[in-house]
Design a protein around this motif. Structure first.
Motif, PDB file in Angstrom:
ATOM      1  N   VAL A 100      -6.799  -1.532   2.429  1.00  0.00           N
ATOM      2  CA  VAL A 100      -7.574  -0.441   3.006  1.00  0.00           C
ATOM      3  C   VAL A 100      -9.022  -0.881   3.134  1.00  0.00           C
ATOM      4  O   VAL A 100      -9.485  -1.771   2.417  1.00  0.00           O
ATOM      5  N   LEU A 101      -9.714  -0.240   4.059  1.00  0.00           N
ATOM      6  CA  LEU A 101     -11.143  -0.466   4.215  1.00  0.00           C
ATOM      7  C   LEU A 101     -11.776   0.904   4.397  1.00  0.00           C
ATOM      8  O   LEU A 101     -11.781   1.474   5.490  1.00  0.00           O
ATOM      9  N   ASN A 102     -12.250   1.456   3.278  1.00  0.00           N
ATOM     10  CA  ASN A 102     -12.842   2.793   3.345  1.00  0.00           C
ATOM     11  C   ASN A 102     -13.929   2.941   2.279  1.00  0.00           C
ATOM     12  O   ASN A 102     -14.257   1.996   1.562  1.00  0.00           O
ATOM     13  N   SER A 103     -14.447   4.143   2.150  1.00  0.00           N
ATOM     14  CA  SER A 103     -15.609   4.394   1.290  1.00  0.00           C
ATOM     15  C   SER A 103     -15.308   4.292  -0.194  1.00  0.00           C
ATOM     16  O   SER A 103     -16.225   4.299  -1.019  1.00  0.00           O
ATOM     17  N   THR A 104     -14.027   4.193  -0.586  1.00  0.00           N
ATOM     18  CA  THR A 104     -13.701   4.102  -2.013  1.00  0.00           C
ATOM     19  C   THR A 104     -13.930   2.697  -2.564  1.00  0.00           C
ATOM     20  O   THR A 104     -13.947   2.517  -3.780  1.00  0.00           O
ATOM     21  N   PHE A 107     -18.831  -2.790  -2.596  1.00  0.00           N
ATOM     22  CA  PHE A 107     -19.266  -3.776  -1.590  1.00  0.00           C
ATOM     23  C   PHE A 107     -18.457  -5.064  -1.719  1.00  0.00           C
ATOM     24  O   PHE A 107     -17.998  -5.624  -0.727  1.00  0.00           O
ATOM     25  N   ASP A 108     -18.285  -5.512  -2.965  1.00  0.00           N
ATOM     26  CA  ASP A 108     -17.549  -6.759  -3.180  1.00  0.00           C
ATOM     27  C   ASP A 108     -16.082  -6.621  -2.781  1.00  0.00           C
ATOM     28  O   ASP A 108     -15.486  -7.543  -2.205  1.00  0.00           O
ATOM     29  N   GLU A 109     -15.476  -5.467  -3.092  1.00  0.00           N
ATOM     30  CA  GLU A 109     -14.074  -5.244  -2.723  1.00  0.00           C
ATOM     31  C   GLU A 109     -13.914  -5.223  -1.207  1.00  0.00           C
ATOM     32  O   GLU A 109     -12.971  -5.813  -0.655  1.00  0.00           O
ATOM     33  N   ALA A 110     -14.837  -4.528  -0.515  1.00  0.00           N
ATOM     34  CA  ALA A 110     -14.773  -4.476   0.940  1.00  0.00           C
ATOM     35  C   ALA A 110     -14.960  -5.867   1.547  1.00  0.00           C
ATOM     36  O   ALA A 110     -14.262  -6.239   2.506  1.00  0.00           O
ATOM     37  N   ALA A 111     -15.878  -6.633   0.993  1.00  0.00           N
ATOM     38  CA  ALA A 111     -16.119  -7.982   1.500  1.00  0.00           C
ATOM     39  C   ALA A 111     -14.872  -8.853   1.340  1.00  0.00           C
ATOM     40  O   ALA A 111     -14.549  -9.666   2.224  1.00  0.00           O
ATOM     41  N   ALA A 112     -14.156  -8.672   0.221  1.00  0.00           N
ATOM     42  CA  ALA A 112     -12.931  -9.446  -0.002  1.00  0.00           C
ATOM     43  C   ALA A 112     -11.869  -9.103   1.036  1.00  0.00           C
ATOM     44  O   ALA A 112     -11.168  -9.995   1.552  1.00  0.00           O
ATOM     45  N   VAL A 113     -11.746  -7.815   1.353  1.00  0.00           N
ATOM     46  CA  VAL A 113     -10.777  -7.393   2.368  1.00  0.00           C
ATOM     47  C   VAL A 113     -11.157  -7.964   3.731  1.00  0.00           C
ATOM     48  O   VAL A 113     -10.299  -8.436   4.492  1.00  0.00           O
ATOM     49  N   GLU A 114     -12.453  -7.950   4.040  1.00  0.00           N
ATOM     50  CA  GLU A 114     -12.911  -8.495   5.320  1.00  0.00           C
ATOM     51  C   GLU A 114     -12.578  -9.989   5.431  1.00  0.00           C
ATOM     52  O   GLU A 114     -12.151 -10.463   6.493  1.00  0.00           O
TER      53      GLU A 114
END
Length: 619
Positions: A100-104, A107-114
């Motif tokens: 998932v890529l959402n507000s939960t 920053f580091d978790e989102a970067a890993a998904v990206e």
């Protein structure tokens, strides 16, 4: 096909798995339902389409399978975080590389998904529309290899839909910036006007539209006259759904709080949910409802879309929804597992008055108000019909059905109709002679000849209509008034709070030119007898040994779900547990044949499940 975790190592490109083989291996399902196979083939081949399929009808597979069969990552636009979280957990459990890529995310978790997306390490990525439309996310998608775009809950794009979301309008950018990536829009509810706007907004002109049957045969529809709604609801749950999960919808936050408190006092585990609660409280209540058995959630319409709980046994409405689309969407949250469920609603004249006032006082355009009134009238028609509820409901969506379904209140206990022309003339005359500015309570006082202080102060006891309705009870007069509003001979007056005014059609009724047929309230005792005699049509008989095994399996599932921190249905659905209890497999190959047991489920849980079956057989 990209090297997904679902494919065998070293598989050559000319030996790609088929849609059916992936369906079996990943999801443990032996065959497609309805138009699923045609949709999957069309999208896998690079085509765009619009899919209308009822809740629980298998919409998710229509984009999940093509994403696994095509090169790249499937991007799923979903409006609610809860849906993303639960679907991703279930996919990962089945061996699919999902994120998932959402507000939960931090920053580091989102970067890993990206990084995973750009590296081609994801099969499916769920994104909120607000996130997707940011320049950063659009630039990220342009760097990635994309299999498809799936726009879930696509009715949110339409201003005529029952759940319009402004952020969805921006999704037109998908067709503009990614014209070669196939787009699939999916929704459970959309009338002709909404479908047209979905096609326009998402650039689907010329793409095929796949419309599955809107029928949910496992749901029993019942609409009762609202008398004492709290007590009626308590009796409904206690008599028919004790210890089972359900959703109760109310129009206001205050009513949500009061209703939840009343159910708790009645010994029913209930929790409130509305936008006025603290976010942490809402999240806690939602998690309890999703993860625990037998919890009832009382909510405004802020709750429900994206809740993937399959074992909701009833949805109840204490207030009239805004449209048939909203009613269908909300009731469709019951019985997603295909087992028997009920859609129950208490409805009265005050509901029509309240909804009409909300429309008239809204800041919407005249066109929006006109469409809203039409939708309300259609829903009132469903509530007042003396015919089959299911046939009426399906007819609204352009689907023909049989004259009777055998699984709604009107089919189980057909209401009688009577010639109410004279009663209609009396009530219309009373409304006219009292000035067309009073509500039903005052009109009934006049008709029954009650010399109340208000009646006397207005000198309405001197009118010719005073006391002319003594042959009927107050309850009967309320039913007449409600049906006259539903038939369009009376309408709530926006300027006179609760007042009823005659419409143009009332003249022909007063002159005796129009016959008025009214429905009597169905005999609820007879309906209960019929229900008991018929039993649940979708329920399979279970012997004592099978029931004991199901109980053991549910206990094991609850412990596994708690250990992993996921809802129980992410581990295995009830239908899969029932299948295990019926087949009683004692070897892994036998367990693999149970619908819902894919390769990864077999690997994760096979030994435990076989041990439970063997222990039950030895007991």
């Amino acid at each position: 096909m990209a090297q997904h975790s679902v494919s065998s190592p070293g598989r050559e490109s000319d030996r790609r798995p088929t849609a059916l083989s992936v369906l079996e291996a990943v999801f443990g399902l032996p065959s497609f339902r309805g138009a699923q196979e045609e949709i999957v083939r069309h999208v896998t081949d690079g085509g765009n389409c619009l899919v209308l399929m009822p809740t629980g009808g298998g919409k998710s597979l229509c984009y999940q399978l093509p994403a696994l069969l095509r090169d790249g990552c499937g991007i799923v636009v979903s409006p609610l975080i809860a849906l993303m979280r639960d679907q991703v957990e279930g996919l990962r459990d089945a061996g699919v590389r999902a994120a998932v890529l959402n507000s939960t995310l931090t920053f580091d978790e989102a970067a890993a998904v990206e990084r995973q997306l750009v590296a081609g390490e994801l099969d499916l990525l769920y994104v909120a529309p607000e996130r997707l439309l940011t320049p950063r996310c659009l630039a990220l998608l342009e760097r990635a290899r994309l299999a498809l775009f799936a726009v879930d809950e696509a009715h949110c794009v339409s201003q005529w839909g029952h759940d319009f979301r402004p952020e969805y309008i921006g999704l037109s950018v998908l067709a503009e910036r990614f014209p070669t990536v196939p787009r699939i829009a999916l929704t459970a509810t959309a009338d002709a006007r909404t479908r047209t706007e979905i096609v326009e907004r998402l650039g689907l002109a010329g793409a095929p539209m796949f419309v599955a049957s809107f029928d949910r045969p496992n749901i029993r529809y019942e609409i009762v006259e609202k008398t004492s709604p709290q007590r009626q609801l308590e009796a409904f749950i206690a008599d028919r759904h004790a210890g089972e999960a359900g959703i109760v919808y109310c129009l206001s936050r205050g009513k949500v709080e009061d209703t939840a408190a009343a159910l708790v006092r009645a010994g029913i585990p209930a929790l409130p949910y509305h936008a006025g609660l603290d976010a942490a409280v809402r999240a806690r209540h939602q998690d309890r409802f999703v993860n625990q058995d037998g919890v009832v959630i009382v909510a405004t319409i802020a709750f429900g879309m994206g809740i993937d709980k399959p074992d909701v046994r009833f949805v109840a409405h204490l207030d009239l929804p805004k449209s048939i689309e909203a009613y269908y969407q909300e009731t469709g949250r019951a019985g997603r597992d295909g087992k028997p469920a009920e859609a129950w609603m208490a409805y009265g004249l005050s509901d029509i008055v309240q909804q009409r006032r909300m429309i008239d006082e809204s800041t919407g355009s005249d066109a929006f108000k006109r469409v809203s009134r039409e939708k309300l009238e259609a829903l009132v028609g469903l509530a007042e019909t003396a015919g089959c509820r299911r046939a009426h409901l399906l007819g609204y969506f352009g689907e023909r059905a049989g004259a009777t379904c055998g699984n709604c209140d009107n089919c189980l206990a057909p209401p009688r109709q009577w010639d109410g022309s004279v009663a209609a003339q009396k009530l219309l005359s009373c409304a006219y002679r009292t000035g067309q500015r009073f509500g039903v309570a005052h009109l009934i006082d006049v008709l029954l000849g009650r010399p109340t202080e208000r009646v006397q102060s207005l000198q309405h006891d001197t009118l010719s209509v005073f006391g002319i309705g003594g042959e009927m009870t107050e309850k009967q007069w309320r039913a007449v008034a409600r049906q006259l509003v539903a038939l369009g001979h009376l309408r709530p007056d926006a300027e006179a709070y609760g007042g009823l005014r005659l419409t143009d059609t009332a003249r022909s009724v007063l002159k005796g030119e129009t016959r008025v047929m009214l429905r009597e309230q169905a005999d609820t005792r007879r309906a209960r007898r019929d229900r008991a005699r018929r039993g649940d049509p979708a329920a399979a008989p279970v012997d004592a040994a099978g029931a004991a095994l199901v109980a053991r399996l549910k206990t094991w599932r609850s412990e596994e779900a708690r250990r992993r921190g996921v809802p129980a249905y992410v581990v295995l659905h009830d239908a899969t547990l029932d299948g295990i209890a019926a087949a009683r497999p004692t070897a892994l190959d036998q367990l693999r044949a149970v619908p819902g047991i894919g390769d990864k489920k077999l690997e994760h849980y096979g030994a435990d499940l076989i041990a439970l079956v063997r222990a039950a057989d030895a007991a």
